[in-house]
Design a protein around this motif. Structure first.
Motif, PDB file in Angstrom:
ATOM      1  N   ASP A 251     -35.286 -45.337 -34.130  1.00  0.00           N
ATOM      2  CA  ASP A 251     -35.821 -46.573 -34.713  1.00  0.00           C
ATOM      3  C   ASP A 251     -36.013 -46.474 -36.220  1.00  0.00           C
ATOM      4  O   ASP A 251     -36.025 -47.502 -36.911  1.00  0.00           O
ATOM      5  CB  ASP A 251     -37.154 -46.936 -34.055  1.00  0.00           C
ATOM      6  N   GLU A 252     -36.185 -45.269 -36.727  1.00  0.00           N
ATOM      7  CA  GLU A 252     -36.392 -45.120 -38.169  1.00  0.00           C
ATOM      8  C   GLU A 252     -35.093 -45.024 -38.956  1.00  0.00           C
ATOM      9  O   GLU A 252     -35.127 -44.889 -40.182  1.00  0.00           O
ATOM     10  CB  GLU A 252     -37.276 -43.896 -38.441  1.00  0.00           C
TER      11      GLU A 252
ATOM     12  N   ASP B 239     -34.775 -36.560 -44.182  1.00  0.00           N
ATOM     13  CA  ASP B 239     -34.990 -37.892 -43.615  1.00  0.00           C
ATOM     14  C   ASP B 239     -33.874 -38.151 -42.611  1.00  0.00           C
ATOM     15  O   ASP B 239     -32.916 -38.882 -42.895  1.00  0.00           O
ATOM     16  CB  ASP B 239     -34.993 -38.948 -44.728  1.00  0.00           C
TER      17      ASP B 239
ATOM     18  N   ARG C 294     -37.068 -35.816 -37.497  1.00  0.00           N
ATOM     19  CA  ARG C 294     -38.053 -36.679 -36.846  1.00  0.00           C
ATOM     20  C   ARG C 294     -38.337 -36.230 -35.415  1.00  0.00           C
ATOM     21  O   ARG C 294     -39.479 -36.292 -34.945  1.00  0.00           O
ATOM     22  CB  ARG C 294     -37.585 -38.133 -36.899  1.00  0.00           C
TER      23      ARG C 294
ATOM     24  N   ASP D 284     -32.323 -46.548 -40.993  1.00  0.00           N
ATOM     25  CA  ASP D 284     -32.271 -47.772 -41.803  1.00  0.00           C
ATOM     26  C   ASP D 284     -30.962 -48.505 -41.510  1.00  0.00           C
ATOM     27  O   ASP D 284     -29.902 -48.147 -42.033  1.00  0.00           O
ATOM     28  CB  ASP D 284     -32.364 -47.409 -43.286  1.00  0.00           C
TER      29      ASP D 284
ATOM     30  N   ALA E 231     -38.268 -42.976 -31.353  1.00  0.00           N
ATOM     31  CA  ALA E 231     -38.855 -42.932 -32.690  1.00  0.00           C
ATOM     32  C   ALA E 231     -37.852 -42.411 -33.716  1.00  0.00           C
ATOM     33  O   ALA E 231     -37.762 -42.910 -34.844  1.00  0.00           O
ATOM     34  CB  ALA E 231     -40.107 -42.059 -32.681  1.00  0.00           C
TER      35      ALA E 231
ATOM     36  N   HIS F 235     -42.161 -34.984 -34.169  1.00  0.00           N
ATOM     37  CA  HIS F 235     -42.807 -36.002 -33.350  1.00  0.00           C
ATOM     38  C   HIS F 235     -44.099 -35.462 -32.730  1.00  0.00           C
ATOM     39  O   HIS F 235     -44.217 -34.272 -32.432  1.00  0.00           O
ATOM     40  CB  HIS F 235     -41.853 -36.477 -32.246  1.00  0.00           C
TER      41      HIS F 235
END
Length: 412
Positions: free
Chosen positions: A120-121, A215, A220, A123, A117, A224
């Motif tokens: 995958d985020e 970010d 993240r 960019d 996760a 989670h």
């Protein structure tokens, strides 16, 4: 062929084990794989370091079988750890941490979900500009000189900077992370100190992100839904750096090396008939950045072909040797059936990101210095010793120095 039933056994004499850390292996690993395959078949007795026995898998089908069978071939090294001394130079590289790489079953799913996760985020569309923006000041330092060592002056600092930005790691903490990771991969007496430096720096990063979230991959991970604790977050970050620095650095350098010595790329990097992606795929087949990796530890004594694999002793996949098996006939252009990103439940989740960063780093360099050439004969290049990686110590090049006004402007 006789049955070498004690592959990997700590009670074996080790007299016939091939050292994967010696000069002979570093100089010509492909020849070593062929000798081992001819002598032992699919599984060969080796030493990863002095007094650290293991079994090396040399066959593609056998490797796939093992990597798809975590029930019989788990990745948890803790039973093995109990058989090696605390000062073993490979312990920092191979010992257990609460991360996806070292776990199976429920815990592996939990760690992998959080890690995937976070990855995958990222960019990937914005990553093109990130690579260019971070590469430009590096290139500006040497482009007008007409020569450079691409390893130390371009590839490593670029890979490091890109990963730091994705992870959200400030430069000062990142420098300690890099030093710790380097010691960990070199498998020397200082590797333990390197691990202390690495875990200390990553713990500091977690504390920073708790106070200043962003970010980024660290934030993240911390947010989670699987609620990883601090040690678990540090362990996943360690895996990110482990996979994102050494293998990525070697992938880019090995690809540039191929493009500089192979006539299919025209000798000059923009005049050949094959693309950068073609070159990356060929390197992942023939000169993978992690040549021997994906270690498992059989849960019980296991017979494969004519070889008994003892319980809890390292079984290392020779990605380089397995890839050279007859998977395809003739041209492998566009074929990605190599094992460089592993296979099965432990397949690398960052494959798209790794490809893109490597391709962008190479293409940006070629845009600025299309007539780049090796500064020394190819057979004078030196490779770093070690059982796991395939890594150049340096990649010295020369090229016509452009006018300063010819330097591109950074993207806004």
């Amino acid at each position: 062929m006789s049955c070498p039933v004690l592959h990997g056994s700590p009670v074996d004499t080790n007299d016939d084990r091939f050292p994967l850390y010696g000069e002979e292996f570093t100089r010509d690993p492909r020849a070593a794989y062929e000798v081992l395959r001819g002598r032992y078949g699919t599984l060969a007795p080796v030493e990863l370091a002095k007094g650290v026995p293991a079994t090396l898998v040399l066959d593609y089908a056998t490797a796939v079988r093992i990597l798809h069978d975590p029930e019989h071939f788990p990745v948890d090294p803790r039973p093995w750890q109990q058989t090696v001394p605390d000062d073993c130079p490979l312990r920092p590289m191979m010992e257990w941490y609460p991360a996806a790489r070292y776990t199976d079953g429920y815990e592996h799913a939990r760690y992998r979900q959080a890690s995937a996760a976070a990855i995958d985020e990222v960019d990937l569309h914005a990553m093109h500009a990130t690579v260019e923006n971070l590469a430009t000041p590096l290139v500006e330092r040497w482009i007008t000189a007409g020569s450079a060592d691409l390893a130390s002056q371009y590839v490593f600092p670029l890979v490091f900077a890109v990963l730091n930005q994705a992870i959200g790691c400030p430069a000062e903490i990142g420098q300690r992370v890099a030093a710790g990771m380097a010691a960990r991969f070199d498998s020397t007496a200082s590797s333990g100190q390197g691990m202390d430096m690495l875990t200390g720096a990553l713990t500091e990063l977690v504390h920073l992100k708790r106070a200043q979230p962003g970010d980024d991959m660290t934030t993240r991970l911390m947010n989670h839904r699987d609620n990883l604790d601090e040690r678990e977050v540090v362990a996943q970050l360690m895996s990110f750096y482990g996979a994102g620095i050494e293998p990525q650095r070697n992938l880019i350098l090995n690809t540039l090396h191929l493009m500089l010595i192979d006539d299919r790329f025209g000798g000059g990097l923009l005049s050949g008939s094959l693309s950068t992606r073609d070159a990356l795929d060929e390197v992942l087949f023939n000169d993978p950045p992690m040549a021997n990796f994906c270690t498992t530890y059989p849960r019980q004594p296991t017979l494969i072909d004519t070889t008994w694999l003892p319980a809890h002793q390292p079984v290392v996949i020779s990605i380089a040797a397995c890839n050279s098996a007859p998977i395809t006939n003739g041209d492998r252009t566009g074929n990605r059936s190599h094992l460089a990103f592993s296979t099965g439940t432990h397949t690398c989740p960052a494959r798209p990101m790794a490809y893109q960063v490597a391709e962008d780093a190479i293409d940006y360099l070629l845009d600025l210095a299309p007539d780049i050439r090796l500064a020394v004969p190819a057979d004078e290049l030196e490779w770093r010793p070690g059982p796991f990686h395939r890594a150049l110590t340096a990649l010295p090049v020369v090229f016509p120095a452009p006018n300063r006004s010819g330097m591109p402007q950074r993207s806004s």
